[in-house]
Motif scaffolding. Sequence first.
Motif, PDB file in Angstrom:
ATOM      1  N   PHE A  79       0.820  -1.201   0.000  1.00 48.78           N
ATOM      2  CA  PHE A  79       0.000   0.000   0.000  1.00 48.78           C
ATOM      3  C   PHE A  79       0.853   1.251   0.000  1.00 48.78           C
ATOM      4  O   PHE A  79       0.526   2.245  -0.625  1.00 48.78           O
ATOM      5  CB  PHE A  79      -0.943  -0.011   1.206  1.00 48.78           C
ATOM      6  N   SER A  97      -3.193   0.673  -5.278  1.00 46.81           N
ATOM      7  CA  SER A  97      -3.992   0.070  -4.223  1.00 46.81           C
ATOM      8  C   SER A  97      -5.275   0.853  -4.002  1.00 46.81           C
ATOM      9  O   SER A  97      -6.345   0.248  -3.817  1.00 46.81           O
ATOM     10  CB  SER A  97      -3.188  -0.042  -2.929  1.00 46.81           C
ATOM     11  N   SER A  98      -5.217   2.203  -4.045  1.00 47.61           N
ATOM     12  CA  SER A  98      -6.467   2.929  -3.804  1.00 47.61           C
ATOM     13  C   SER A  98      -7.410   2.780  -4.994  1.00 47.61           C
ATOM     14  O   SER A  98      -8.630   2.774  -4.813  1.00 47.61           O
ATOM     15  CB  SER A  98      -6.204   4.407  -3.485  1.00 47.61           C
TER      16      SER A  98
END
Lengths: 661, 337
Positions: free
Chosen positions: A348, A355-356
Motif C-alpha cells: 500500500f 492500491s487505492s
Amino acid sequence: MPRFFSKYKNFLFVLVPFGFLWAIKPLMPSWFFIPPKSCLGGCGSIEGMIPFVGWINTGIKFLKSYEIFGLFTFRELTRSISKGIDSVLNFTEAIFYNGFENLGIEPLPWIMLFGLAIVYGLYLRGWRLALLGGACFFYLALFSLRGIYELSMETLSAIAVSAPLSALIGLLFGIVAAKRKRFHDALWPVLNVLQSLPHFSYLIIVAIFFGVGSKAGVIATIIFAFPPMTRLTILGLKGVSQEIKEAGIMAGCSKWQMLFKVEIPSARSSIMLGINQVIMQCLAMVVIASFIGQKGLGHDLLARLQNLRLGQAFEIGVAVVFIAITLDRFSQAMALKEPERLKEGNFFKRHPFISSSILVILGSVILTFINPFASRIPTEYTISISGQLNSMIKFITTSLFNPLGAFRDFMLVYILMPTKAAFQSLPWIAVIAFVGLIGYRLGKLRLAITVMLFVFFIAASGYWVRALITLYMVCVSLVICALIGIPLGIWASKNDKRTKIVQNICDTFQTFPSFIYLLPAVMLFQISDVSAIFAIVIYSSIPITRYTIFGLRNIPNHIIEASITSGCTERQMLWKVKMPLAFPEILLGLNQTLMFALFMVMIAGFIGTVDLSQEIFRALTFADGGKGLIIGLCVAFIGLTADRLLVAWSDLQKKKLGFIS
Amino acid sequence: MNSEKIINCQNVWKLYGNNPEKFINSSEDKSLENIKKNNFIPAVRDANIDVYKGEILVIMGLSGSGKSTLLRCMSKLIDPTEGKVFFQGKSLTDLSQKELIEIRRHKMGMVFQHFALLPHRSVIQNVAFPLEVQGIDRETREERASKVIKLVGLEGREKYYPRELSGGQQQRVGLARSLAVEPEVWFLDEPFSALDPLIRKEMQNEFLKLQSMLHKTIVFITHDFDEAIRLADRIAIMYEGGIVQVGTAEQLITNPATDYVAEFTKDIPRAKLLTLNSLADKSDVNEYSMRLSGSEKIINVSAKILKSESNISITDSNNNIIGSINKDKIIKILFEK
C-alpha cells in the motif's frame, strides 16, 4: 518623396501592380475578373476552368468497384475495417453504458468513474485536479434528466476507441518518419493539407467508403486526430540529444532496443503531449462527426441547436466542455508527470495509486449492490435546468434586443456589406499577382510560385466567388481579433499575475469544442454574418493573444535593462523596444489566428453563411465526395497560402533581428 | 611504452562537406588550406595515434579541434572518411554491426560531457542498462550495478532519478554506467567540463582513485590543460583536426613541436611538472656534497637546492651520477617564464 519610396519600397512593390490590376478592371473583359469556365469537363458542366470535382468523383467511383488482387473491392475492404471498428465500439459501449446483457454484467457505475477520477487526479497532480474530475462525473450523473449521462457515455465510448487507435497510428507514422527521411518528406505535405482541410470535406468520403453511424464517426475522428501525434512524435524523436543516442549505442543497444529503451522513453513528454492533442482533436470531432451519424452528446447538441432549443443545447454544451477540460487537464498532467521514487514499506505504501484504485473499484461494486444510487442516479432524482435557462436566455435576448439589433444592423450595413462588396470585386488575376509579389519579396521565386499555384487552384476549381466570401469573413475576423488580441496581450504581459490570468482564460477557451461558440453567437445575433463573425472572433482571438504575450515576455532581460538605463519611459519601451522585437512572434500569432478563423468559418456555415462552407454542407447533403474534397482543398489552400507568407515574413524578421541564422 | 597496443589509428580522416571521400581519394593537395578552400570542415586530418594497455591518453585541444570526433572514430560512433582504426588488432570498419555491438557490450565504456543519463530510469536502472540490453536477468544485473554504484560512492541513491541528483552525482552515475560491463577501454568525453571547478577537482581525484584500482586503458578528452597534466600519462594535442604532438606533459613543455604547443604550455607552472632530469647539466658528472634523484619534481626539492651554495649532483634510479644542477637554474624556472 524619394525617402518615402525607399522606406516603403516593399509595400509599393506589391501594392502598385495590385492596385493597377484592380483599377483597370472596368476596361477588361469578364474573364479577367471571374475565372472563366472551360470545356475540359464537357461544355455543359457547372464546373470551373479545370474539372477537379469530376476527376475526384471518377476516382471515387473507380475505387469503389476496384478489385484488389481480383478478390474483393476496395469498398469491401473499407467496409470490413468499419465492421472491425464497430465490434470494438460495441465492446466499449457495453462497458460504459450498455452492459453485457448476455453475461449479466452491468455497465460501469457512475460512482466508480467518479472515484477513479478523484484518485487519479490526486495521483497525477493534487486535489484541484481531483476536484475537477470528480465534479465532471458528478455533473454528468446529476444533470441527467434529459439523458446527458447516457449521451456522455456514448461519446466517451467512441473516444475510448478513436483516441488510442489514432494515437497508435500517429505514433507509428511518426516513428517511421523520424527514421526514414524519404517517408518524412512524402508525409509532411500530406499532414499539412490534412490539418488545414475542413473536417466536413472528408466526412463525405468517409461516409462513402465506411458508411454512416458511430463507426464512421470513429474513423473520421481517427483520420482527423492523428497528424498532431505524428508531428509531436517526430519532434520528440528528433529532439533526443545526440549524447543520449550515443550512450545507447555505446551500451550496445540493437536497433529495436535503441528505439524502445532509449529513444521513445526519452521523447516521452513530447509523445504524451501528442496524446493530449489527439484527445482534444477527438473531442473537437464529437459534434462534427455527428453529421455522419455518430451518436452521443454532439448529435443531440446539433439537433437542439437546429431547433433553437438553446437552454437544452447549453446544458449539453456544458457537459461537452466539462468532459473536454477534464480530459485535457488529466492528459496534460500525465505528460508532465515525472517518474517517482517508490516509498519504502508494504504494498500500500509503495503503490498508493494502484492500491487505492483497487479499493475504489471494489468499493463501488459493493456499493451498487447496497444502493442503486451508486450505479445510476434514478431519473426522478436527476435534474435539468434547461427550462430556467430557456427563460433566462429569452429574457436576455428580449431585453437586449434593441441595442444588439442596432449593433448588428450597424455592423452589417456600414462595415460588413461594403467590405464584402470590396472583396467580391477583386479580380482573380490581381489576387494571384498579389500573393505572387509578396512571395517573391519575402522568399524567392519558389515561394512565389507555390502560393500562386495555391490561389490558381482555387480560381480554377469553379468556387472562386464563394472563396472570396470566405476570405472576406476571415479577413474581417482577423482584423477584429488583432484589435482585441494584441492590446489584451500587451496588457497581460505587464506582470506575472495578469499573464497567468489571461493564459488560464486562453487555456480554458481553447479547450471548448468549436461548435460551442455558435451557442452565444446565435443567442445574441440570431442568424447573420455578424453572429458568424462573433463566433469566429471569440474562438480565434486566443492564438494572437497568446503569441503577443509570448513575444513580449520572451525579450532577453539584458535588452530591457539596457533600455531602462537609456532612459526609456514605459511607453517608449513598449513601442521602440518590445514591440519591434516581439513582431515576428505576433506575426506567427496572426498566422495561427487565421488558421483558427478558417476552421471556424467552416463551422459557421452551419448557421447559414453563404461562402464555401455552405457549399460544403450542400455537398454533405448530396454525398458529393468530389465537391466536398475540392472545396475543402480550396479552404486548405487559402490557409496554406497565408501560412507560407506569414511564416516567411516572420522568419525574415527573425533573421534581421539575429534570432535565427 | 612497450606494452600491447589496444587501439591503433592509421591515417584517420574525417571531413564534413559534400562528398569528402572523393576529395580524399583524388586530391593531391590535402593541406589545411586546400581542405578549407574546397568547403570541407576538417574534423580529423590524417591522425596516427596508438593507445597502449593501461595508460591514460588525454586528447587535448580547443573546441572545434576535432578531439571529440577522433574519440568517436575510435569507438566507431562515427565512420572515418578514410583510414583505419584497429581495436585489439581488429579493424573496426570491417566489423559487422553484430560484432560491433558485441565489442561495445563487453569491451568499451563511455562517459559523456552532459552525462547522457536516461531520465526515465532510476540510478540503478541507468547503471544496469548496458547489462540489461545484453539480456542479463534482473537480479544479476542489479547486483552487479549496485557494486559499481558503491564504487563511485553513490550508495543509498540507487532508487533516485537523475533529476534528483546534483551534476557531480549525475556524472558519478555516468561513470558507474560505463564501468558496469567491466570494459577494457574507457572513453571519457570531457566528463568533468560541465561541472563547477571545485567539484571538477574532486571528480578528478575520484577518477584517479578508480583508475589506480581498475587499471583500464583510457582515452580522455579535455580542453583544460591543467586537467590533462593532472591525469595524463601521455597527452596528444590537436589543432584544426590534426594531431600536433604526442608526449608526456614534460616533453610537451620542454620540447614543444610547434609554436601552438608552446603557446599552450607557456602559462603552466613548470616547477610543479618538470623533474630535475630535464634541467640537469649532463656535462657535469662531478661528485658534489649533495645528491638528488633525477625523477624528483622541482617544486618538491627547490627549497633544498636554493639553500645549497654549491652545485648538486643528480642521480638516476641506480644512484649513478648523471649530471648536476645549481640554484641559478632553479631560480630561473621558479621566477621567470
